[in-house]
Design a protein around this motif. Structure first.
Motif, short mmCIF file in Angstrom:
data_model
loop_
_atom_site.label_atom_id
_atom_site.label_comp_id
_atom_site.label_asym_id
_atom_site.label_seq_id
_atom_site.Cartn_x
_atom_site.Cartn_y
_atom_site.Cartn_z
N TYR A 30 0.80 -1.23 0.00
CA TYR A 30 0.00 0.00 0.00
C TYR A 30 0.84 1.28 0.00
O TYR A 30 2.03 1.27 0.28
CB TYR A 30 -0.88 0.02 1.25
CG TYR A 30 -1.81 -1.16 1.34
CD1 TYR A 30 -1.45 -2.29 2.07
CD2 TYR A 30 -3.03 -1.15 0.69
CE1 TYR A 30 -2.29 -3.38 2.15
CE2 TYR A 30 -3.87 -2.24 0.77
CZ TYR A 30 -3.50 -3.35 1.50
OH TYR A 30 -4.35 -4.43 1.57
N THR A 31 0.17 2.38 -0.25
CA THR A 31 0.68 3.71 0.05
C THR A 31 0.02 4.14 1.35
O THR A 31 -1.20 3.99 1.52
CB THR A 31 0.34 4.70 -1.07
OG1 THR A 31 1.07 4.35 -2.25
CG2 THR A 31 0.71 6.12 -0.66
N ARG A 50 5.24 5.33 -0.19
CA ARG A 50 4.85 4.13 -0.91
C ARG A 50 5.68 2.98 -0.38
O ARG A 50 6.91 3.03 -0.42
CB ARG A 50 5.05 4.32 -2.42
CG ARG A 50 4.31 3.30 -3.25
CD ARG A 50 4.13 3.78 -4.65
NE ARG A 50 5.39 3.94 -5.35
CZ ARG A 50 5.49 4.45 -6.58
NH1 ARG A 50 4.41 4.87 -7.20
NH2 ARG A 50 6.66 4.56 -7.15
N ALA A 96 -4.47 4.44 4.40
CA ALA A 96 -3.77 3.57 3.45
C ALA A 96 -4.59 3.46 2.17
O ALA A 96 -5.82 3.57 2.20
CB ALA A 96 -3.52 2.19 4.06
N ARG A 97 -3.86 3.24 1.09
CA ARG A 97 -4.50 3.19 -0.22
C ARG A 97 -4.03 1.94 -0.94
O ARG A 97 -2.82 1.66 -1.00
CB ARG A 97 -4.12 4.43 -1.02
CG ARG A 97 -4.76 4.55 -2.38
CD ARG A 97 -4.33 5.86 -3.03
NE ARG A 97 -2.94 5.85 -3.40
CZ ARG A 97 -2.22 6.95 -3.64
NH1 ARG A 97 -2.77 8.14 -3.52
NH2 ARG A 97 -0.96 6.85 -4.00
N ASP A 98 -4.99 1.19 -1.50
CA ASP A 98 -4.64 0.02 -2.29
C ASP A 98 -3.87 0.45 -3.54
O ASP A 98 -4.11 1.54 -4.08
CB ASP A 98 -5.91 -0.71 -2.74
CG ASP A 98 -6.55 -1.50 -1.61
OD1 ASP A 98 -7.77 -1.46 -1.48
OD2 ASP A 98 -5.77 -2.16 -0.87
N PRO A 99 -2.97 -0.39 -4.04
CA PRO A 99 -2.29 -0.08 -5.30
C PRO A 99 -3.29 0.19 -6.41
O PRO A 99 -4.30 -0.52 -6.53
CB PRO A 99 -1.48 -1.35 -5.58
CG PRO A 99 -1.31 -2.00 -4.25
CD PRO A 99 -2.55 -1.67 -3.48
N PHE A 104 -7.72 7.23 -0.67
CA PHE A 104 -7.34 6.41 0.46
C PHE A 104 -8.59 5.72 1.00
O PHE A 104 -9.57 6.39 1.35
CB PHE A 104 -6.65 7.26 1.52
CG PHE A 104 -5.26 7.65 1.12
CD1 PHE A 104 -5.04 8.77 0.35
CD2 PHE A 104 -4.18 6.87 1.49
CE1 PHE A 104 -3.76 9.12 -0.06
CE2 PHE A 104 -2.89 7.20 1.09
CZ PHE A 104 -2.69 8.33 0.31
N TYR A 106 -8.60 3.16 3.47
CA TYR A 106 -8.53 2.66 4.84
C TYR A 106 -8.10 3.83 5.73
O TYR A 106 -7.13 4.51 5.43
CB TYR A 106 -7.51 1.53 4.97
CG TYR A 106 -7.75 0.37 4.05
CD1 TYR A 106 -7.02 0.23 2.88
CD2 TYR A 106 -8.71 -0.59 4.35
CE1 TYR A 106 -7.22 -0.84 2.02
CE2 TYR A 106 -8.93 -1.67 3.50
CZ TYR A 106 -8.18 -1.78 2.34
OH TYR A 106 -8.41 -2.84 1.50
#
Length: 117
Positions: A30-31, A50, A96-99, A104, A106
């Motif tokens: 994640y980022t 990242r 958090a961010r999924d690829p 974002f 989460y």
């Protein structure tokens, strides 16, 4: 689930270290980012990292004072905040961010940072 910690009350010029921990998953790939929201203001971006390649971004107002980093062993993302100013006072959130995502998806609960003058 994300858990932010480390907030508190500090005098101007002081330092604090915030931590964001993930439960039930690892941060890779994640980022992860920190946002903040001051009273009466919209939530704004502070910094991001990242996980896979350590590329970082900062909002201009914190460049040179804040450092975002990751700890693989502890599965945490930290925000070291130095030379704090009263205008840094806010509730700080980690996210958090999924690829491949542009937003974002989460979010953790906030942690209060108060900088006295």
């Amino acid at each position: 689930q994300l858990q932010a910690s480390g907030g508190g009350l500090v005098q101007a010029g002081g330092s604090l270290r915030l931590s964001c921990a993930a439960s039930g998953r690892t941060f890779s790939p994640y980022t992860v980012a920190w946002f903040r929201q001051a009273p009466g203001k919209e939530r704004g971006f502070v910094a991001s990292i990242r996980w896979r390649d350590d590329i970082t971004y900062y909002t201009d107002s914190v460049k040179g004072r804040f450092t975002i980093s990751r700890d693989n062993a502890k599965n945490t993302v930290n925000l070291q905040m130095n030379s704090l100013k009263p205008e840094d006072t806010a509730v700080y959130f980690c996210a958090a961010r999924d690829p491949g995502m542009t937003t974002f998806n989460y979010w953790g609960q906030g942690t209060q940072v108060t900088v006295s003058s």
